[in-house]
Design an enzyme around this catalytic site. Structure first.
Site, PDB file in Angstrom:
ATOM      1  CB  SER A   1     -98.909  -7.985  76.511  1.00  0.00           C
ATOM      2  OG  SER A   1     -97.784  -7.219  76.205  1.00  0.00           O
TER       3      SER A   1
ATOM      4  CE  LYS B   1     -95.329  -9.233  74.882  1.00  0.00           C
ATOM      5  NZ  LYS B   1     -95.955  -7.980  74.533  1.00  0.00           N
TER       6      LYS B   1
ATOM      7  CE1 TYR C   1     -94.393  -7.671  71.036  1.00  0.00           C
ATOM      8  CE2 TYR C   1     -94.133  -5.332  70.599  1.00  0.00           C
ATOM      9  CZ  TYR C   1     -94.356  -6.366  71.476  1.00  0.00           C
ATOM     10  OH  TYR C   1     -94.569  -6.089  72.810  1.00  0.00           O
TER      11      TYR C   1
ATOM     12  CE1 TYR D   1     -96.166  -8.259  80.302  1.00  0.00           C
ATOM     13  CE2 TYR D   1     -97.585  -6.854  81.620  1.00  0.00           C
ATOM     14  CZ  TYR D   1     -97.299  -7.475  80.431  1.00  0.00           C
ATOM     15  OH  TYR D   1     -98.140  -7.324  79.371  1.00  0.00           O
TER      16      TYR D   1
ATOM     17  CB  VAL E   1    -100.161  -1.665  78.150  1.00  0.00           C
ATOM     18  CG1 VAL E   1     -99.003  -2.112  79.023  1.00  0.00           C
ATOM     19  CG2 VAL E   1     -99.803  -1.684  76.681  1.00  0.00           C
TER      20      VAL E   1
HETATM   21  N1  GLN Z   1     -97.389  -3.202  72.519  1.00  0.00           N
HETATM   22  C1  GLN Z   1     -96.950  -3.081  73.887  1.00  0.00           C
HETATM   23  C2  GLN Z   1     -95.477  -2.810  73.940  1.00  0.00           C
HETATM   24  O1  GLN Z   1     -94.737  -3.441  73.229  1.00  0.00           O
HETATM   25  C3  GLN Z   1     -97.310  -4.321  74.624  1.00  0.00           C
HETATM   26  C4  GLN Z   1     -96.926  -4.253  76.057  1.00  0.00           C
HETATM   27  C5  GLN Z   1     -97.951  -4.778  77.000  1.00  0.00           C
HETATM   28  O2  GLN Z   1     -99.131  -4.932  76.690  1.00  0.00           O
HETATM   29  N2  GLN Z   1     -97.511  -4.980  78.208  1.00  0.00           N
HETATM   30  O3  GLN Z   1     -95.014  -1.992  74.680  1.00  0.00           O
END
Ligand code: GLN
Length: 307
Positions: free
Chosen positions: A64, A67, A187, A239, A257
């Site tokens: 993420s 992003k 994505y 988050y 993650v």
């Molecule tokens: N690729 C992960 C997902 O879509 C990204 C989520 C994350 O890093 N929090 O679940």
């Protein structure tokens, strides 16, 4: 204030001794294999000096954290039209939650949760796609070797049912306008970009310098856009643990993650940490701890009055 090189070395040594490391992201099969004992840290200071310790040169899945780079790309290609489809409020919900979408007409709260990133990525999928995001990351890091880990992207594509659900749900509200089958691969690929802490800290330099290129001084994004990216990182970058991160660390940051976190001390440093074990909200446990220690030792906090 402590000496930066000594502080980083001491933090890496302390993290190596930690026994509570959290669980790796098992829901993406390819990430379930990663050894939770890794720890890396890289700091680029305002003068461009790099300080590293631990596994700072080992690539990991940025997940993420991408992003942030996708948002930079979408804003460059589509301008403020991005904000017609995604908000700027913390969600207070899990990164992959669907609950708010029904109550809020399919408009995700912010670009740093999965739903919001999918809405942003849908715009990019209609313009430059994955190559545009990758080019952006390579340019910001000054490193043409950065690449997508195809095994991680495939692993996520094979198991990404929640992301498919989020994208389809938003599509039903018209928030995603391209085909979901076009958006999802972009994505998954952006999440699967592999970078080391050193590469990631380099990619974050423009945010420490008010949007400017660290070497030429040319604006890569406007100063206002850089401030706004940092505002979103502070309020939404972790988050449903974003408030806690602001409280404990006091710097804008974005986690993934894969266990990485990019944090910025404006005017002072671009910092990347990596430790694959996660908290229950999906943020690196030791990465967060290391940033707390570093920020306190260096007195880096966006709420400090200017010294
Ligand atoms: N690729 C992960 C997902 O879509 C990204 C989520 C994350 O890093 N929090 O679940």
């Amino acid at each position: 204030m402590s000496d930066l090189a000594a502080t980083i070395a001491a933090i890496a040594a302390a993290m190596a001794r930690e026994t509570t490391r959290g669980a790796v992201a098992g829901y993406i099969p390819e990430l379930a294999h990663v050894d939770p004992r890794h720890f890396g840290i890289a700091v680029v200071d305002a003068e461009g000096r790099e300080h590293v310790a631990g596994d700072a040169d080992l690539p990991f899945s940025i997940q993420s954290i991408s992003k942030v780079f996708a948002l930079v790309e979408a804003l460059a290609a589509h301008g403020d039209r991005v904000w017609a489809r995604v908000g700027r409020e913390p969600s207070g919900s899990a990164f992959n939650s669907i609950v708010q979408l029904e109550a809020e007409a399919g408009r995700p709260r912010n670009p740093f949760i999965n739903a919001g990133a999918l809405a942003v990525t849908d715009l990019i999928a209609g313009s430059g796609g994955t190559p545009a995001i990758l080019r952006r990351v390579r340019d910001l890091a000054g490193d043409p070797t950065i690449a997508v880990d195809a095994a991680v992207a495939a692993s996520e594509a094979a198991t990404g049912f929640r992301n498919a659900a989020l994208a389809n749900y938003m599509k039903s509200f018209g928030v995603i306008d391209g085909p979901v089958e076009r958006t999802l691969p972009v994505y998954f690929e952006q999440c699967a970009i592999a970078m080391s802490c050193r590469q990631l800290a380099r990619a974050g330099r423009f945010l420490m310098h008010g949007g400017r290129c660290p070497t030429s001084g040319a604006p890569l994004v406007s100063a206002e856009r850089a401030r706004r990216l940092l505002a979103l990182m502070l309020t939404c970058g972790h988050y449903d643990a974003s408030g806690e991160f602001a409280f404990q660390v006091g710097l804008p940051g974005k986690s993934g993650v894969g266990g990485g976190i990019l944090a910025i001390a404006p005017g002072r440093a671009s910092i990347a940490v990596w430790s694959p074990g996660l908290s229950k909200q999906g943020n690196s446990l030791l990465g967060t701890r290391a940033l707390e220690l570093l920020a306190h030792a260096m007195m880096w906090n966006v709420f400090n009055p200017d010294e």
